[in-house]
Design a protein around this motif. Sequence first.
Motif, PDB file in Angstrom:
ATOM      1  N   GLY A 237       0.831  -1.194   0.000  1.00 17.18           N
ATOM      2  CA  GLY A 237       0.000   0.000   0.000  1.00 17.18           C
ATOM      3  C   GLY A 237       0.863   1.240   0.000  1.00 17.18           C
ATOM      4  O   GLY A 237       2.072   1.174  -0.228  1.00 17.18           O
ATOM      5  N   THR A 238       0.233   2.364   0.262  1.00 19.46           N
ATOM      6  CA  THR A 238       0.942   3.639   0.271  1.00 19.46           C
ATOM      7  C   THR A 238       0.751   4.337   1.609  1.00 19.46           C
ATOM      8  O   THR A 238      -0.351   4.331   2.159  1.00 19.46           O
ATOM      9  CB  THR A 238       0.428   4.566  -0.852  1.00 19.46           C
ATOM     10  N   ASP A 239       1.807   4.920   2.132  1.00 18.44           N
ATOM     11  CA  ASP A 239       1.720   5.735   3.336  1.00 18.44           C
ATOM     12  C   ASP A 239       2.188   7.142   2.994  1.00 18.44           C
ATOM     13  O   ASP A 239       2.866   7.349   1.984  1.00 18.44           O
ATOM     14  CB  ASP A 239       2.588   5.134   4.447  1.00 18.44           C
ATOM     15  N   HIS A 240       1.801   8.089   3.832  1.00 12.67           N
ATOM     16  CA  HIS A 240       2.076   9.492   3.521  1.00 12.67           C
ATOM     17  C   HIS A 240       2.540  10.243   4.762  1.00 12.67           C
ATOM     18  O   HIS A 240       2.222   9.878   5.891  1.00 12.67           O
ATOM     19  CB  HIS A 240       0.810  10.187   2.995  1.00 12.67           C
ATOM     20  N   THR A 241       3.261  11.323   4.526  1.00  9.90           N
ATOM     21  CA  THR A 241       3.561  12.301   5.565  1.00  9.90           C
ATOM     22  C   THR A 241       3.011  13.643   5.095  1.00  9.90           C
ATOM     23  O   THR A 241       3.329  14.100   3.992  1.00  9.90           O
ATOM     24  CB  THR A 241       5.075  12.434   5.813  1.00  9.90           C
ATOM     25  N   PHE A 242       2.185  14.250   5.934  1.00 10.06           N
ATOM     26  CA  PHE A 242       1.551  15.502   5.564  1.00 10.06           C
ATOM     27  C   PHE A 242       2.280  16.679   6.217  1.00 10.06           C
ATOM     28  O   PHE A 242       2.819  16.555   7.326  1.00 10.06           O
ATOM     29  CB  PHE A 242       0.076  15.490   5.977  1.00 10.06           C
ATOM     30  N   PRO A 243       2.294  17.843   5.553  1.00  7.91           N
ATOM     31  CA  PRO A 243       3.025  18.994   6.091  1.00  7.91           C
ATOM     32  C   PRO A 243       2.344  19.656   7.288  1.00  7.91           C
ATOM     33  O   PRO A 243       2.913  20.549   7.913  1.00  7.91           O
ATOM     34  CB  PRO A 243       3.090  19.953   4.893  1.00  7.91           C
ATOM     35  N   PHE A 244       1.135  19.243   7.604  1.00  5.32           N
ATOM     36  CA  PHE A 244       0.420  19.723   8.788  1.00  5.32           C
ATOM     37  C   PHE A 244      -0.592  18.644   9.166  1.00  5.32           C
ATOM     38  O   PHE A 244      -0.758  17.646   8.459  1.00  5.32           O
ATOM     39  CB  PHE A 244      -0.260  21.080   8.533  1.00  5.32           C
ATOM     40  N   THR A 245      -1.256  18.835  10.295  1.00  4.35           N
ATOM     41  CA  THR A 245      -2.121  17.786  10.840  1.00  4.35           C
ATOM     42  C   THR A 245      -3.558  17.934  10.367  1.00  4.35           C
ATOM     43  O   THR A 245      -4.154  19.011  10.469  1.00  4.35           O
ATOM     44  CB  THR A 245      -2.093  17.817  12.378  1.00  4.35           C
ATOM     45  N   ILE A 246      -4.098  16.841   9.843  1.00  6.36           N
ATOM     46  CA  ILE A 246      -5.511  16.785   9.460  1.00  6.36           C
ATOM     47  C   ILE A 246      -6.114  15.571  10.158  1.00  6.36           C
ATOM     48  O   ILE A 246      -5.734  14.433   9.885  1.00  6.36           O
ATOM     49  CB  ILE A 246      -5.693  16.635   7.933  1.00  6.36           C
ATOM     50  N   ASP A 247      -7.039  15.819  11.070  1.00  4.25           N
ATOM     51  CA  ASP A 247      -7.722  14.733  11.771  1.00  4.25           C
ATOM     52  C   ASP A 247      -9.180  14.679  11.347  1.00  4.25           C
ATOM     53  O   ASP A 247      -9.845  15.728  11.244  1.00  4.25           O
ATOM     54  CB  ASP A 247      -7.654  14.942  13.290  1.00  4.25           C
ATOM     55  N   ILE A 248      -9.654  13.469  11.099  1.00  2.00           N
ATOM     56  CA  ILE A 248     -11.060  13.260  10.772  1.00  2.00           C
ATOM     57  C   ILE A 248     -11.688  12.511  11.942  1.00  2.00           C
ATOM     58  O   ILE A 248     -11.337  11.371  12.214  1.00  2.00           O
ATOM     59  CB  ILE A 248     -11.223  12.476   9.463  1.00  2.00           C
ATOM     60  N   LYS A 249     -12.595  13.184  12.638  1.00  2.00           N
ATOM     61  CA  LYS A 249     -13.204  12.640  13.851  1.00  2.00           C
ATOM     62  C   LYS A 249     -14.616  12.158  13.537  1.00  2.00           C
ATOM     63  O   LYS A 249     -15.577  12.923  13.538  1.00  2.00           O
ATOM     64  CB  LYS A 249     -13.259  13.707  14.951  1.00  2.00           C
ATOM     65  N   LEU A 250     -14.727  10.883  13.257  1.00  2.00           N
ATOM     66  CA  LEU A 250     -16.042  10.322  12.953  1.00  2.00           C
ATOM     67  C   LEU A 250     -16.019   8.838  13.298  1.00  2.00           C
ATOM     68  O   LEU A 250     -15.417   8.028  12.584  1.00  2.00           O
ATOM     69  CB  LEU A 250     -16.382  10.530  11.474  1.00  2.00           C
TER      70      LEU A 250
END
Length: 365
Positions: A237-250
């Motif tokens: 699969g693919t993993d990523h590093t993001f330049p800032f934090t994005i959280d999805i709360k659901l």
Amino acid sequence: MPRRTATMLASTLTLIAILCAGVLIPVPYSEMSPGPTVNTLGKHDGEPVLQISGRKTYPTTGHLNMTTVRVTSADYKMNLVEAVYGWLAHDNKVVPHDTLYPDGKTEEQSTQENAEEFSQSQESAKVAALKQLDIPVKSWVIVSTVVKGSPAEGKLHAGDVIKSVDGTVIKAPEDVAKQVTKHKPGENVDFVIVPAKAQAAAEKKNTTATETQKITITTAKSDDSGEERAIVGISAGTDHTFPFTIDIKLADVGGPSAGLMFALGIYDKLTPGNLTGGKFVAGTGTIDDSGKVGPIGGIEMKTVGARGKGAQYFLTPKDNCAAAAKDTPDGLTLVKVDTIEDALGALKDIRSGDTSALPKCTTKG
């Protein structure tokens, strides 16, 4: 006893017997019905669905609602009466049990699979949204899962970064299988990896992992039908590093179908103005890292649920259009989308009020 009375009594007893039999007779079906719909721009259970930190965000209005479907559990035994009622009910859909739970899949297995798909859809939604905004995202190919009892068990682990296979640099998950299947079963294949622990430590320090290992695995023969091929027993699969934090709360949601709406919600929060112009837009669709929108199941249930909450427009994957258009709820416009760019273009028309050019779904697609 008069003949007429006896006939009526016999008929009543027969009807009762049929109804009792219908309640007692199990049938191999399950039921789907409209599930909750959640505004990705709003709150759920008291907290924002999308939480972004480390980057400037902007106020949003309107709705970009993701939609869901309720299904009966894997061990639920539907009876004949319930099946008939479901077939007659407009807002429900009765389907073969194996459609929802193929190959005897248990409730626990289905829940786990849905959770994994939901997690992956969130990652792809983030990538698609940031790519659309030309915000760089670091990506690499990893070992997603290792099959128990396979040649790779104990040698490769979930989260290991796959740098190369037989000296060929790996750029995409499908590259791994291409290299492995060049071998015959019983031959050795060489992996160069960054161990999962080393990768996690580097990410925590915001640095690049330099520790690598060479792992040699003897391939085995695949146990599926068709032409013989070599396997090692992993999925990539693919993993990523993001330049800032994005959280999805659901919580309590599974499957990949919210990907498109998550991506649009993230895009809206990271850009000035409002994507919807304050309109109530709902939708569905998987999304991949490139922004391609894919079809989902239960489209008829999702349109009913969305309209019931007040949606005016429904972003519909292209391949679901024909099915959705066969029974469109009154007052709901089905908008055909194939990519995130299509969805953004449609939202531009919706917020401007000029909807004459919207690509609308028809029974032909």
